[in-house]
Design a protein around this motif. Structure first.
Motif, PDB file in Angstrom:
ATOM      1  N   GLU A   1      31.813 -57.342 -36.198  1.00 52.96           N
ATOM      2  CA  GLU A   1      31.940 -56.595 -37.362  1.00 52.96           C
ATOM      3  C   GLU A   1      33.362 -55.630 -37.673  1.00 52.96           C
ATOM      4  O   GLU A   1      33.790 -55.760 -38.564  1.00 52.96           O
ATOM      5  CB  GLU A   1      30.881 -55.357 -37.425  1.00 52.96           C
ATOM      6  CG  GLU A   1      30.725 -54.810 -38.722  1.00 52.96           C
ATOM      7  CD  GLU A   1      29.597 -53.677 -38.990  1.00 52.96           C
ATOM      8  OE1 GLU A   1      29.826 -52.543 -39.202  1.00 52.96           O
ATOM      9  OE2 GLU A   1      28.576 -54.114 -38.455  1.00 52.96           O
ATOM     10  N   ILE A   2      33.576 -54.924 -36.674  1.00 53.27           N
ATOM     11  CA  ILE A   2      34.834 -54.090 -36.837  1.00 53.27           C
ATOM     12  C   ILE A   2      35.898 -55.175 -37.039  1.00 53.27           C
ATOM     13  O   ILE A   2      37.064 -54.870 -37.748  1.00 53.27           O
ATOM     14  CB  ILE A   2      35.255 -53.365 -35.650  1.00 53.27           C
ATOM     15  CG1 ILE A   2      33.941 -52.078 -35.661  1.00 53.27           C
ATOM     16  CG2 ILE A   2      36.664 -52.619 -35.555  1.00 53.27           C
ATOM     17  CD1 ILE A   2      33.949 -51.157 -34.342  1.00 53.27           C
TER      18      ILE A   2
ATOM     19  N   CYS B   1      35.346 -52.580 -54.832  1.00 57.41           N
ATOM     20  CA  CYS B   1      34.246 -52.637 -54.499  1.00 57.41           C
ATOM     21  C   CYS B   1      34.035 -52.841 -52.708  1.00 57.41           C
ATOM     22  O   CYS B   1      33.130 -52.353 -51.956  1.00 57.41           O
ATOM     23  CB  CYS B   1      33.625 -53.719 -55.006  1.00 57.41           C
ATOM     24  SG  CYS B   1      32.900 -53.354 -56.619  1.00 57.41           S
ATOM     25  N   LYS B   2      34.888 -53.662 -52.374  1.00 54.26           N
ATOM     26  CA  LYS B   2      35.112 -54.041 -50.829  1.00 54.26           C
ATOM     27  C   LYS B   2      35.307 -52.797 -50.057  1.00 54.26           C
ATOM     28  O   LYS B   2      34.611 -52.497 -48.877  1.00 54.26           O
ATOM     29  CB  LYS B   2      35.923 -55.058 -50.405  1.00 54.26           C
ATOM     30  CG  LYS B   2      35.673 -56.487 -50.950  1.00 54.26           C
ATOM     31  CD  LYS B   2      36.726 -57.449 -50.678  1.00 54.26           C
ATOM     32  CE  LYS B   2      36.360 -58.800 -51.081  1.00 54.26           C
ATOM     33  NZ  LYS B   2      37.421 -59.982 -50.525  1.00 54.26           N
ATOM     34  N   LEU B   3      36.267 -51.942 -50.755  1.00 52.93           N
ATOM     35  CA  LEU B   3      36.563 -50.628 -49.879  1.00 52.93           C
ATOM     36  C   LEU B   3      35.365 -49.725 -49.896  1.00 52.93           C
ATOM     37  O   LEU B   3      34.914 -49.255 -49.004  1.00 52.93           O
ATOM     38  CB  LEU B   3      37.721 -49.967 -50.452  1.00 52.93           C
ATOM     39  CG  LEU B   3      39.150 -50.548 -50.347  1.00 52.93           C
ATOM     40  CD1 LEU B   3      40.117 -49.663 -51.077  1.00 52.93           C
ATOM     41  CD2 LEU B   3      39.399 -50.699 -48.880  1.00 52.93           C
ATOM     42  N   LEU B   4      34.528 -49.791 -51.060  1.00 47.11           N
ATOM     43  CA  LEU B   4      33.184 -48.705 -51.218  1.00 47.11           C
ATOM     44  C   LEU B   4      32.337 -49.325 -50.039  1.00 47.11           C
ATOM     45  O   LEU B   4      31.662 -48.515 -49.484  1.00 47.11           O
ATOM     46  CB  LEU B   4      32.878 -48.938 -52.852  1.00 47.11           C
ATOM     47  CG  LEU B   4      33.006 -47.904 -53.570  1.00 47.11           C
ATOM     48  CD1 LEU B   4      32.581 -48.250 -54.930  1.00 47.11           C
ATOM     49  CD2 LEU B   4      32.450 -46.529 -53.331  1.00 47.11           C
ATOM     50  N   PHE B   5      32.075 -50.870 -49.953  1.00 48.18           N
ATOM     51  CA  PHE B   5      31.398 -51.233 -48.938  1.00 48.18           C
ATOM     52  C   PHE B   5      31.540 -50.774 -47.732  1.00 48.18           C
ATOM     53  O   PHE B   5      30.770 -50.616 -46.694  1.00 48.18           O
ATOM     54  CB  PHE B   5      31.058 -52.523 -49.153  1.00 48.18           C
ATOM     55  CG  PHE B   5      29.987 -53.455 -48.339  1.00 48.18           C
ATOM     56  CD1 PHE B   5      28.653 -53.219 -48.468  1.00 48.18           C
ATOM     57  CD2 PHE B   5      30.442 -54.290 -47.394  1.00 48.18           C
ATOM     58  CE1 PHE B   5      27.665 -53.930 -47.723  1.00 48.18           C
ATOM     59  CE2 PHE B   5      29.559 -54.724 -46.522  1.00 48.18           C
ATOM     60  CZ  PHE B   5      28.159 -54.647 -46.479  1.00 48.18           C
TER      61      PHE B   5
ATOM     62  N   LEU C   1      30.722 -47.396 -46.896  1.00 55.55           N
ATOM     63  CA  LEU C   1      29.266 -47.080 -46.786  1.00 55.55           C
ATOM     64  C   LEU C   1      28.714 -47.500 -45.386  1.00 55.55           C
ATOM     65  O   LEU C   1      27.715 -47.245 -44.799  1.00 55.55           O
ATOM     66  CB  LEU C   1      28.601 -47.798 -47.843  1.00 55.55           C
ATOM     67  CG  LEU C   1      28.822 -47.291 -49.274  1.00 55.55           C
ATOM     68  CD1 LEU C   1      27.878 -48.229 -50.372  1.00 55.55           C
ATOM     69  CD2 LEU C   1      28.344 -45.971 -49.496  1.00 55.55           C
ATOM     70  N   LEU C   2      29.553 -48.638 -44.749  1.00 56.61           N
ATOM     71  CA  LEU C   2      29.110 -48.974 -43.440  1.00 56.61           C
ATOM     72  C   LEU C   2      29.553 -47.762 -42.434  1.00 56.61           C
ATOM     73  O   LEU C   2      29.245 -48.027 -41.214  1.00 56.61           O
ATOM     74  CB  LEU C   2      29.883 -50.259 -42.986  1.00 56.61           C
ATOM     75  CG  LEU C   2      29.214 -51.560 -43.929  1.00 56.61           C
ATOM     76  CD1 LEU C   2      30.213 -52.629 -43.656  1.00 56.61           C
ATOM     77  CD2 LEU C   2      27.814 -51.570 -43.533  1.00 56.61           C
ATOM     78  N   GLY C   3      30.002 -46.790 -42.810  1.00 54.44           N
ATOM     79  CA  GLY C   3      30.665 -45.500 -41.863  1.00 54.44           C
ATOM     80  C   GLY C   3      32.132 -45.666 -41.500  1.00 54.44           C
ATOM     81  O   GLY C   3      32.376 -45.201 -40.728  1.00 54.44           O
ATOM     82  N   HIS C   4      33.038 -46.316 -42.094  1.00 54.99           N
ATOM     83  CA  HIS C   4      34.354 -46.499 -41.695  1.00 54.99           C
ATOM     84  C   HIS C   4      35.340 -45.595 -42.598  1.00 54.99           C
ATOM     85  O   HIS C   4      34.694 -45.506 -43.730  1.00 54.99           O
ATOM     86  CB  HIS C   4      34.796 -47.873 -41.667  1.00 54.99           C
ATOM     87  CG  HIS C   4      34.169 -48.858 -40.711  1.00 54.99           C
ATOM     88  ND1 HIS C   4      34.436 -48.965 -39.526  1.00 54.99           N
ATOM     89  CD2 HIS C   4      33.034 -49.656 -41.034  1.00 54.99           C
ATOM     90  CE1 HIS C   4      33.632 -49.807 -38.947  1.00 54.99           C
ATOM     91  NE2 HIS C   4      32.618 -50.190 -39.856  1.00 54.99           N
ATOM     92  N   ASP C   5      36.163 -44.852 -42.223  1.00 52.36           N
ATOM     93  CA  ASP C   5      36.901 -44.260 -42.946  1.00 52.36           C
ATOM     94  C   ASP C   5      37.762 -44.979 -44.190  1.00 52.36           C
ATOM     95  O   ASP C   5      38.590 -45.945 -43.546  1.00 52.36           O
ATOM     96  CB  ASP C   5      37.989 -43.072 -42.415  1.00 52.36           C
ATOM     97  CG  ASP C   5      37.257 -42.238 -41.652  1.00 52.36           C
ATOM     98  OD1 ASP C   5      36.236 -41.865 -42.058  1.00 52.36           O
ATOM     99  OD2 ASP C   5      37.525 -41.672 -40.338  1.00 52.36           O
ATOM    100  N   ILE C   6      38.209 -44.771 -45.203  1.00 51.41           N
ATOM    101  CA  ILE C   6      39.163 -45.294 -45.976  1.00 51.41           C
ATOM    102  C   ILE C   6      40.098 -44.337 -46.575  1.00 51.41           C
ATOM    103  O   ILE C   6      39.925 -43.279 -47.006  1.00 51.41           O
ATOM    104  CB  ILE C   6      38.296 -45.860 -47.457  1.00 51.41           C
ATOM    105  CG1 ILE C   6      37.100 -46.712 -47.003  1.00 51.41           C
ATOM    106  CG2 ILE C   6      39.374 -46.435 -48.486  1.00 51.41           C
ATOM    107  CD1 ILE C   6      37.700 -48.177 -46.535  1.00 51.41           C
ATOM    108  N   ASP C   7      41.325 -44.899 -46.179  1.00 47.41           N
ATOM    109  CA  ASP C   7      42.567 -43.977 -46.604  1.00 47.41           C
ATOM    110  C   ASP C   7      43.565 -44.500 -47.721  1.00 47.41           C
ATOM    111  O   ASP C   7      44.674 -43.986 -47.802  1.00 47.41           O
ATOM    112  CB  ASP C   7      43.385 -43.644 -45.207  1.00 47.41           C
ATOM    113  CG  ASP C   7      43.701 -44.763 -44.503  1.00 47.41           C
ATOM    114  OD1 ASP C   7      43.472 -45.831 -45.046  1.00 47.41           O
ATOM    115  OD2 ASP C   7      44.426 -44.609 -43.565  1.00 47.41           O
ATOM    116  N   PHE C   8      43.149 -45.597 -48.386  1.00 47.30           N
ATOM    117  CA  PHE C   8      43.885 -46.115 -49.417  1.00 47.30           C
ATOM    118  C   PHE C   8      43.097 -46.615 -50.492  1.00 47.30           C
ATOM    119  O   PHE C   8      41.943 -46.769 -50.385  1.00 47.30           O
ATOM    120  CB  PHE C   8      45.056 -47.019 -48.942  1.00 47.30           C
ATOM    121  CG  PHE C   8      44.449 -48.381 -48.425  1.00 47.30           C
ATOM    122  CD1 PHE C   8      44.261 -49.697 -49.067  1.00 47.30           C
ATOM    123  CD2 PHE C   8      43.610 -48.543 -47.181  1.00 47.30           C
ATOM    124  CE1 PHE C   8      43.589 -50.546 -48.697  1.00 47.30           C
ATOM    125  CE2 PHE C   8      42.902 -49.765 -46.722  1.00 47.30           C
ATOM    126  CZ  PHE C   8      42.897 -50.700 -47.766  1.00 47.30           C
TER     127      PHE C   8
END
Length: 935
Positions: A29-30, A60-64, A67-74
């Protein structure tokens, strides 16, 4: 809401979600997520402009992924760009991303606010609703500052559609709850109240959040619930007529709840019960009508055996509150057997596996407990503890310990209860529990002999929990002499019994047992030789753990050289503990959260209004001893509350080294090393603090806090245990609000080998950390420089350098200070020129810097020539915060170097810049230097 066209299906998103769900392992998954993130990042950075659909899909992909628990920095800017789209689906995704991922400190908040303002002004009801929902979802103080005055206008405007009015009302409610001081309700209240008379029900429901009028034979249940909840915001009416009308209404609701149901549908019973429970909540809130309180209690009792889980839960929760009322406590006690049966009942009978219901039952037993039923309730809770859900065992243990202490008339029962508690649920007995039993035994002479006898018998079991060994070691070490007259518990038997548990225990418990052994030498001289042999053994003197080795060596030496009188003085019996709030109660309050713990004050329990002040929980020991200054070797096993921590000096030894760097070791001693890694952007900073345990022993009860009067510092909680040789990280988020001079202080507290350690470290957060480098041309630099001539706009230093200066090192220092190094700006190539902007939350201040070496100066022992100075550089006051003295030019003397700072600071007083020249300048330079800064 506009319909979504077929082209908005976003097939790429569906494929990506399907790929994630089909991954066989976390690693797969990662790997898939990292691949997708790389693809999205390349699309956003590519030269080809993305259309709205592509932006929406990738956002939308970044949002998903988030929600899976990963950090989003962009991707934040792309989401903001979607706000300007005229397509509903694109704008909707933009607002959704902002509501979830953009915080109030973001640099994009101004752009977001502009987009929201444009949508509010568009008069497009769909776009206005999206903007209002975003404001309500974020609900931050910054949102309130930007839109608190605009939303009431939208709400009362005559041309605003009903659906928008509903959203505006709910949005205004949200802002009023989060920032009531910013919502100007005074001028709008009357007009908002008139909305209750609106002909459209949806507008009325926005004001009090209702849905329909008649619902399954119940008149306006949502309206009734909201009105009853609204009344809970106010105290009982003082007007007798009004209070009588309200009481009549509440009695009517209670009466109607008793009537036979008019429908067998579950919606009917749900609506009727919703109104009933809200009416009971209002009755509890007023707490002034004994008749209503008793009736409410009796009607709640009917739900305790209901098949519906939610009704049982609500009844138990409401009765917990009723148990704290002086009028209804006795009525609640009549349902004790029902509550106990509800706790014992099998899961199959109710068909429920919801542990929350059983937890509320435990809460109710705890709340209804008093001196008349304490032994029965404690016995039932101990019985249930053996089969209780693991998630609530620790809480039950705390409550049993509190009740046993609070209502103990015979303290032999208290000792039996706590030891039984350790036997049943030893893994869930926290340190506070066994700390407390030892404190009580020490403070009560009448129970010490019984406690020693009881723990001695309990330790003879083949398998004893380690907490029981701790209690036994401590009590026998103090009071073992009280049972030594019996041959079955002679001194040697006591020692052998304790030592048989030694090798099965952890290091802290072994350390406690060693302290008990040295106590035995004082109490029982006949076992001195046996204990000395144990202390002299290789397993003790050569123990790999430094704490155990040190105790063994010191205790052995003490037993060999100290006389009997000295031993009796050093190892005297523990003095009584001073009164304090129970640490168990404090732990339970922390676990349950504020406002979640039932009232345990007896003064609220007395039906006749009398109070029993002689048995308050903090006075349960019935003693008021003065603290003793006598030394005692077992005192170190108690919690932080056992003795006040001594004042700790703030460590500043390595502080100057961080003026021009952000990473390194800020503090180190023989136990702990503290490293820092920092990053700053404009007025915000993030500091990673690394705590390294240099020993092989655990740090227990580890905690840290940051104190600062000038900065906003938010720290994330740390794990209370640091294993030997391990490292732990803590994140500090820092906000510079305005100019400051005092750095924050990091306060650390932990236990090592039973001893409490206090450390205070000055964190290297100076004003220059919030510099942002600024490029300038030569003409602009000197034009700006000459404009800054006021005394409050300049600080400067003239100083002597001790060693030759390395040009590259000096450049690195200036860059590390935070400013941009401007090449080719100064006519003299030997000088260094820099510029930057100090960012705070309230203002931005430009700063100009100039370092001028005096190449004609000699070594410190020679004659110093005056530095070459530019007549356009006026001299002012010395630099605040520097320890190098006042500028020698200000004293009319010659100097070898010059340092200063100038600029338009927003305040008239002297410029507060924490600028340590000794750290800033290279330590090895022989030339004289002149440095001037202007802001």
């Amino acid at each position: 809401m506009p319909a979504v066209s077929k082209g908005d299906g976003m097939r790429g998103l569906a494929v990506f979600i399907s790929d994630i769900r089909n991954c066989k392992s976390k690693e797969a998954e990662i790997k898939r997520i990292n691949k997708e993130l790389a693809n999205i990042r390349s699309k956003f950075k590519g030269d080809k402009a993305l259309d709205g659909y592509s932006k929406k899909k990738y956002v939308c992909k970044l949002l998903f992924i988030f929600l899976l628990g990963h950090d989003i920095d962009f991707g934040h800017m792309e989401a903001v760009n979607l706000l300007s789209s005229n397509k509903y689906t694109e704008k909707q995704i933009g607002y959704l991303f902002i509501s979830v991922l953009v915080n109030s400190n973001s640099d994009l908040i101004r752009l977001i606010n502009n987009g929201i303002k444009n949508d509010l002004a568009s008069r497009n009801p769909t776009f206005m609703n999206l903007a209002l929902h975003c404001i309500a979802n974020v609900g931050s103080r910054e949102m309130a500052e930007a839109f608190a005055s605009e939303i009431p206008r939208v709400l009362v405007a005559g041309d605003t559609m009903d659906s928008v009015k509903q959203s505006a009302a709910l949005c205004l409610l949200r802002l009023n709850r989060t920032s009531p001081d910013l919502v100007p309700m005074g001028e709008w209240t009357t007009r908002v109240v008139h909305l209750l008379n609106d002909q459209h029900l949806i507008v009325t429901s926005a004001s009090i959040d209702l849905q329909d009028y008649t619902y399954y034979f119940v008149a306006a249940p949502w309206l009734s619930v909201k009105l009853l909840r609204l009344l809970q915001c106010y105290p009982p009416p003082e007007d007798a007529a009004l209070r009588s009308r309200l009481t009549e209404c509440l009695e009517t609701i209670l009466n109607k709840a008793q009537e036979p149901p008019k429908s067998k549908k579950v919606q009917h019973s749900n609506a009727k019960n919703a109104v009933l429970f809200e009416a009971i909540a209002l009755i509890i809130h007023h707490d002034s009508e004994p008749t209503l309180l008793v009736r409410a209690c009796n009607q709640l009792g009917q739900f305790l055996q209901h098949r519906e889980t939610n009704l049982r839960y609500l009844a138990l929760e409401s009765m917990c509150t009723l148990a704290s009322s002086e009028f209804s406590h006795e009525a609640v006690k009549t349902h004790m057997e029902t509550v106990i049966n509800a706790l014992k009942v099998s899961l199959a009978q109710f068909g429920s596996r919801d542990v929350s219901v059983r937890q509320r039952a435990v809460d109710l037993l705890y709340a209804m407990c008093d001196r008349s039923n304490a032994k029965q309730i404690v016995a039932e809770m101990l019985s249930y503890l053996e089969t209780a859900d693991y998630s609530i065992r620790e809480e039950i243990v705390l409550k049993v310990a509190i009740l046993a202490e609070k209502y103990a008339v015979d303290y032999t029962w208290y000792v039996d209860t706590i030891l039984n508690l350790i036997r049943i649920a030893g893994d869930y007995v926290s340190e506070e529990v066994w700390y407390r039993v030892i404190q009580i035994v020490i403070n009560r002479d009448d129970v010490q002999g019984y406690a020693a006898k009881t723990v001695f018998e309990a330790l003879q079991a083949p398998a004893c929990h380690e907490n029981l060994v701790k209690v036994g070691g401590y009590i026998l070490g103090e009071f073992g002499n009280l049972i030594a007259g019996d041959s079955r518990s002679s001194p040697l038997v006591q020692f052998n019994l304790l030592h048989s548990k030694f090798h099965l225990c952890s290091v802290p418990t072994r350390a406690l047992l060693l302290s008990a052994y040295i106590k035995f030498i004082n109490l029982f001289p006949e076992v001195k030789a046996t204990i000395q042999d144990v202390l002299r053994s290789d397993s003790q003197l050569r123990n790999a753990d430094v704490e155990l080795q040190q105790r063994a060596v010191e205790y052995l030496r003490l037993s060999c050289i100290a006389s009997t009188d000295i031993l009796a003085t050093v190892l005297e019996e523990m003095p009584p503990f001073p009164e304090r709030e129970s640490s168990i109660l404090a732990k339970l309050k922390k676990k349950k959260g504020p406002g979640k713990l039932p009232d345990m004050d007896d003064s609220r329990r007395s039906v006749n209004g009398s109070t029993d002040s002689t048995h308050s929980f903090t006075d349960v020991l019935n003693l008021n001893p003065a603290p003793s200054s006598g030394a005692n070797l077992l005192i170190d096993v108690f919690s932080e509350s056992s003795a006040p921590a001594a004042a700790t000096d703030v460590s500043e030894e390595n502080f100057p080294r961080f003026v021009c760097k952000n990473n390194g070791v800020i503090y180190e001693n023989q136990l702990l090393q503290i490293g820092l890694k920092s990053e700053y952007r404009q007025n915000l900073g993030r500091m990673y603090v690394f705590y390294g345990n240099k020993t092989s022993t655990q740090f227990l009860s580890f905690s840290s806090s940051v104190s600062s009067s000038d900065l906003n510092v938010h720290s994330k909680a740390v794990d209370p245990v640091i294993e030997g040789g391990a490292q732990m990280q803590q994140i500090l988020n820092i906000e510079c609000v305005s100019d400051f001079s005092d750095a924050p202080v990091l306060n650390i507290q932990f236990r090592y080998g039973g001893a409490l350690q206090n450390i205070a470290v000055k964190l290297p957060v100076m004003l220059n950390k919030f510099f942002q480098p600024t490029e300038m041309m030569s003409q602009d630099f000197f034009q700006r420089w000459k404009q800054l001539g006021a005394p409050q706009q300049e600080v400067q230093k003239i100083f002597k350098a001790k060693h030759p200066m390395d040009t590259e090192v000096a450049k690195a220092k200036i860059l590390g200070f935070g400013v941009a190094l401007l090449d080719g700006v100064d006519p003299n190539p030997a000088n260094f020129v820099g510029a930057g902007v100090v960012h705070t939350k309230t203002t931005q201040v430009g700063c100009l810097l100039r370092l001028e070496p005096n190449m004609q100066a000699q070594t410190p022992n020679g004659n110093a020539a005056p530095p070459a100075t530019d007549p356009s550089f006026p001299f002012g006051a010395g630099l605040p915060g520097s320890h190098l003295g006042i500028c020698s030019r200000c004293r009319g003397e010659q100097g070898d170097g010059f340092v200063g700072l100038k600029g338009t600071w927003p305040k008239s007083h002297e410029l507060k810049v924490a600028f340590d020249l000794a750290s800033f300048l290279p330590p090895d330079g022989r030339v004289c230097e002149r440095l001037l800064l202007r802001t």
